[in-house]
Motif scaffolding. Structure first.
Motif, PDB file in Angstrom:
ATOM      1  N   ILE A   8       0.838  -1.194   0.000  1.00 37.72           N
ATOM      2  CA  ILE A   8       0.000   0.000   0.000  1.00 37.72           C
ATOM      3  C   ILE A   8       0.876   1.249   0.000  1.00 37.72           C
ATOM      4  N   GLU A   9       0.546   2.180  -0.887  1.00 34.12           N
ATOM      5  CA  GLU A   9       1.269   3.451  -0.902  1.00 34.12           C
ATOM      6  C   GLU A   9       0.758   4.325   0.229  1.00 34.12           C
ATOM      7  N   LYS A  10       1.695   4.941   0.968  1.00 40.17           N
ATOM      8  CA  LYS A  10       1.311   5.787   2.092  1.00 40.17           C
ATOM      9  C   LYS A  10       0.503   6.988   1.624  1.00 40.17           C
ATOM     10  N   VAL A  11      -0.406   7.431   2.504  1.00 37.00           N
ATOM     11  CA  VAL A  11      -1.230   8.594   2.217  1.00 37.00           C
ATOM     12  C   VAL A  11      -0.409   9.848   2.483  1.00 37.00           C
ATOM     13  N   LYS A  12      -0.291  10.697   1.496  1.00 35.32           N
ATOM     14  CA  LYS A  12       0.499  11.926   1.624  1.00 35.32           C
ATOM     15  C   LYS A  12      -0.430  13.044   2.121  1.00 35.32           C
ATOM     16  N   VAL A  13      -0.126  13.529   3.319  1.00 32.18           N
ATOM     17  CA  VAL A  13      -1.023  14.448   4.026  1.00 32.18           C
ATOM     18  C   VAL A  13      -0.347  15.801   4.247  1.00 32.18           C
ATOM     19  N   ALA A  14      -1.093  16.863   3.985  1.00 35.34           N
ATOM     20  CA  ALA A  14      -0.693  18.225   4.350  1.00 35.34           C
ATOM     21  C   ALA A  14      -1.612  18.680   5.474  1.00 35.34           C
ATOM     22  N   VAL A  15      -1.073  19.445   6.423  1.00 38.58           N
ATOM     23  CA  VAL A  15      -1.878  19.909   7.550  1.00 38.58           C
ATOM     24  C   VAL A  15      -1.867  21.433   7.614  1.00 38.58           C
ATOM     25  N   VAL A  16      -3.019  21.987   7.942  1.00 34.48           N
ATOM     26  CA  VAL A  16      -3.141  23.418   8.211  1.00 34.48           C
ATOM     27  C   VAL A  16      -3.365  23.571   9.708  1.00 34.48           C
ATOM     28  N   GLY A  17      -2.439  24.260  10.361  1.00 38.56           N
ATOM     29  CA  GLY A  17      -2.500  24.401  11.808  1.00 38.56           C
ATOM     30  C   GLY A  17      -1.555  23.423  12.470  1.00 38.56           C
ATOM     31  N   VAL A  20      -7.309   3.039  19.185  1.00 37.28           N
ATOM     32  CA  VAL A  20      -7.499   3.012  17.730  1.00 37.28           C
ATOM     33  C   VAL A  20      -8.849   2.368  17.429  1.00 37.28           C
ATOM     34  N   ARG A  21      -9.720   3.116  16.795  1.00 43.20           N
ATOM     35  CA  ARG A  21     -11.061   2.607  16.480  1.00 43.20           C
ATOM     36  C   ARG A  21     -11.026   1.621  15.320  1.00 43.20           C
ATOM     37  N   ARG A  22     -10.274   1.948  14.286  1.00 38.88           N
ATOM     38  CA  ARG A  22     -10.214   1.101  13.096  1.00 38.88           C
ATOM     39  C   ARG A  22      -8.755   0.925  12.682  1.00 38.88           C
ATOM     40  N   PRO A  23      -8.143  -0.208  13.006  1.00 38.47           N
ATOM     41  CA  PRO A  23      -6.749  -0.428  12.618  1.00 38.47           C
ATOM     42  C   PRO A  23      -6.528  -0.334  11.108  1.00 38.47           C
ATOM     43  N   ILE A  24      -7.512  -0.780  10.340  1.00 35.89           N
ATOM     44  CA  ILE A  24      -7.407  -0.750   8.880  1.00 35.89           C
ATOM     45  C   ILE A  24      -8.653  -0.081   8.306  1.00 35.89           C
ATOM     46  N   VAL A  25      -8.459   0.856   7.399  1.00 37.16           N
ATOM     47  CA  VAL A  25      -9.547   1.497   6.665  1.00 37.16           C
ATOM     48  C   VAL A  25      -9.247   1.344   5.179  1.00 37.16           C
ATOM     49  N   ASP A  26     -10.024   0.515   4.494  1.00 42.14           N
ATOM     50  CA  ASP A  26      -9.830   0.274   3.059  1.00 42.14           C
ATOM     51  C   ASP A  26      -8.376  -0.057   2.729  1.00 42.14           C
ATOM     52  N   LEU A  73     -10.582   9.854   9.405  1.00 42.01           N
ATOM     53  CA  LEU A  73     -11.025  10.747   8.330  1.00 42.01           C
ATOM     54  C   LEU A  73      -9.987  10.839   7.222  1.00 42.01           C
ATOM     55  N   ILE A  74      -8.715  10.884   7.588  1.00 38.91           N
ATOM     56  CA  ILE A  74      -7.648  10.960   6.581  1.00 38.91           C
ATOM     57  C   ILE A  74      -7.698   9.746   5.669  1.00 38.91           C
ATOM     58  N   ARG A  75      -7.848   8.570   6.264  1.00 40.47           N
ATOM     59  CA  ARG A  75      -7.840   7.350   5.450  1.00 40.47           C
ATOM     60  C   ARG A  75      -9.124   7.211   4.626  1.00 40.47           C
ATOM     61  N   ILE A  76     -10.243   7.667   5.176  1.00 40.33           N
ATOM     62  CA  ILE A  76     -11.492   7.667   4.404  1.00 40.33           C
ATOM     63  C   ILE A  76     -11.365   8.596   3.198  1.00 40.33           C
ATOM     64  N   ALA A  77     -10.798   9.786   3.426  1.00 41.84           N
ATOM     65  CA  ALA A  77     -10.626  10.757   2.346  1.00 41.84           C
ATOM     66  C   ALA A  77      -9.683  10.225   1.267  1.00 41.84           C
ATOM     67  N   ALA A  78      -8.584   9.618   1.694  1.00 41.01           N
ATOM     68  CA  ALA A  78      -7.617   9.086   0.730  1.00 41.01           C
ATOM     69  C   ALA A  78      -8.214   7.964  -0.099  1.00 41.01           C
ATOM     70  N   SER A  79      -8.970   7.092   0.551  1.00 41.87           N
ATOM     71  CA  SER A  79      -9.606   5.988  -0.167  1.00 41.87           C
ATOM     72  C   SER A  79     -10.606   6.510  -1.188  1.00 41.87           C
ATOM     73  N   ALA A  80     -11.400   7.502  -0.787  1.00 39.02           N
ATOM     74  CA  ALA A  80     -12.373   8.078  -1.720  1.00 39.02           C
ATOM     75  C   ALA A  80     -11.667   8.723  -2.900  1.00 39.02           C
ATOM     76  N   LEU A  81     -10.589   9.440  -2.632  1.00 33.20           N
ATOM     77  CA  LEU A  81      -9.835  10.084  -3.709  1.00 33.20           C
ATOM     78  C   LEU A  81      -9.274   9.044  -4.678  1.00 33.20           C
ATOM     79  N   ARG A  82      -8.661   8.020  -4.130  1.00 28.96           N
ATOM     80  CA  ARG A  82      -8.035   6.993  -4.971  1.00 28.96           C
ATOM     81  C   ARG A  82      -9.060   6.208  -5.786  1.00 28.96           C
ATOM     82  N   ASN A  83     -10.300   6.162  -5.295  1.00 26.80           N
ATOM     83  CA  ASN A  83     -11.354   5.449  -6.017  1.00 26.80           C
ATOM     84  C   ASN A  83     -12.216   6.365  -6.869  1.00 26.80           C
TER      85      ASN A  83
END
Length: 314
Positions: free
Chosen positions: A2-11, A35-41, A283-293
């Motif tokens: 799996i390719e790591k999710v590349k994240v930018a942060v504001v704040g 940790v609520r969900r060890p794996i997301v997509d 949320l980060i992993r949900i967003a990345a999965s949606a973007l990739r799909n």
């Protein structure tokens, strides 16, 4: 692999500190505590790589992200883990719509922009959302400022095929989550709510800002609760000596069978930035999965993690 999710942060405040350190702790120890969900997509907790950071504090600009998260007024504690340099220098952020193109250019290579600046700055939040859309990046609004609830902003992301998640985190085990659960339990058990209130006290810079700029925060809290017409949310209180802790007081007055009185008082004490990070990692992993799909707009999967998703009041 799996390719790591590349994240930018504001704040680069307490919430970012809790997120950065928590990911490092997981990599160091493998701990899944909290940790609520060890794996997301297919994406694990450690599959996050920070590639950009934006702040307005002169003391933080130019510093490595892992150094900047410990600078005042941040007060989230140091976790017991190795924290190597991120190799990401904090960049000067936006204070208005000027500079959107500069930020969009700096987002090259990022997949997700996590907006974790203080609430009460809607113009700035919209400017970062525009930068993310221009750069082709998913956007997460963790503040109470209406971004995902703005139909024009949402339609722009949907047209571009980009995920837009928001607004306002429902902290991992915060006041709104506990209050919501108790009010729903009343309904399920057939009791009648008479009145309820919540009081929130905290010592982070976010609390100080919200006391000075309450803006839409009260409405966002009410959005997260059933029977909100019978609930009062007191103004937030800033108490510096609490540090990164938040103390909440909840009261519920209800009636049971025969109109008998039921009264409940609850005190909740949690680490506020930790509660935010425990939701942001999902949320980060949900967003990345949606973007990739190729799924634009607001992912339904994110709704339960937010106080004010699209369609709720502003």
């Amino acid at each position: 692999m799996i390719e790591k999710v590349k994240v930018a942060v504001v704040g680069v405040g307490n919430n970012t500190s809790a997120l950065v350190q928590g990911i490092a702790l997981h990599r160091h120890s493998g701990s899944l505590v909290g940790v609520r969900r060890p794996i997301v997509d297919g994406l694990a907790v450690g599959d996050i790589e920070f590639v950009a950071a934006f702040a307005t504090s002169r003391e933080k600009i130019g510093r490595d992200l892992t150094e900047a998260i410990f600078l005042p007024p941040n007060n989230f504690p140091r976790l017991d883990c190795d924290l190597p340099e991120a190799g990401v220098a904090v960049t000067e952020g936006l204070v208005d719509s000027a500079g959107v193109d500069r930020v969009a250019a700096a987002l090259a290579g990022a997949e997700v922009l996590l907006y974790s600046a203080p609430s009460g700055r809607p113009e700035t939040a919209r400017a970062y959302a525009e930068a993310a859309r221009t750069a082709g990046v998913a956007f997460i609004n963790t503040t109470a400022d209406p971004i995902s609830r703005d139909p024009d902003v949402m339609s722009g992301f949907e047209a571009a095929g980009l995920p837009l998640l928001g607004d306002d985190l429902a902290s991992q085990f915060g006041t709104s989550v506990v209050h919501n659960a108790l009010l729903r339990l009343l309904r399920e058990r057939g009791l009648t709510l008479v009145s309820s209130y919540q009081v929130n006290l905290g010592g982070t810079e976010d609390f100080r800002n919200l006391v000075e700029n309450p803006s839409t925060k009260k409405q966002s809290k009410l959005n997260a609760l059933p029977d909100a017409d019978r609930v009062e949310v007191a103004p937030l209180g800033y108490l510096p000596h609490l540090g990164s802790q938040k103390v909440a007081h909840l009261n519920i007055e209800a009636q049971g069978w025969g109109e008998t009185v039921v009264s409940l008082d609850v005190k909740l004490k949690v680490d506020d930035p930790s509660g935010a990070a425990g939701v942001n990692i999902d949320l980060i992993r949900i967003a990345a999965s949606a973007l990739r799909n190729g799924h634009g707009g607001h992912p339904a999967e994110a709704t339960s993690l937010l106080k004010s998703p699209p369609g709720t009041a502003i």
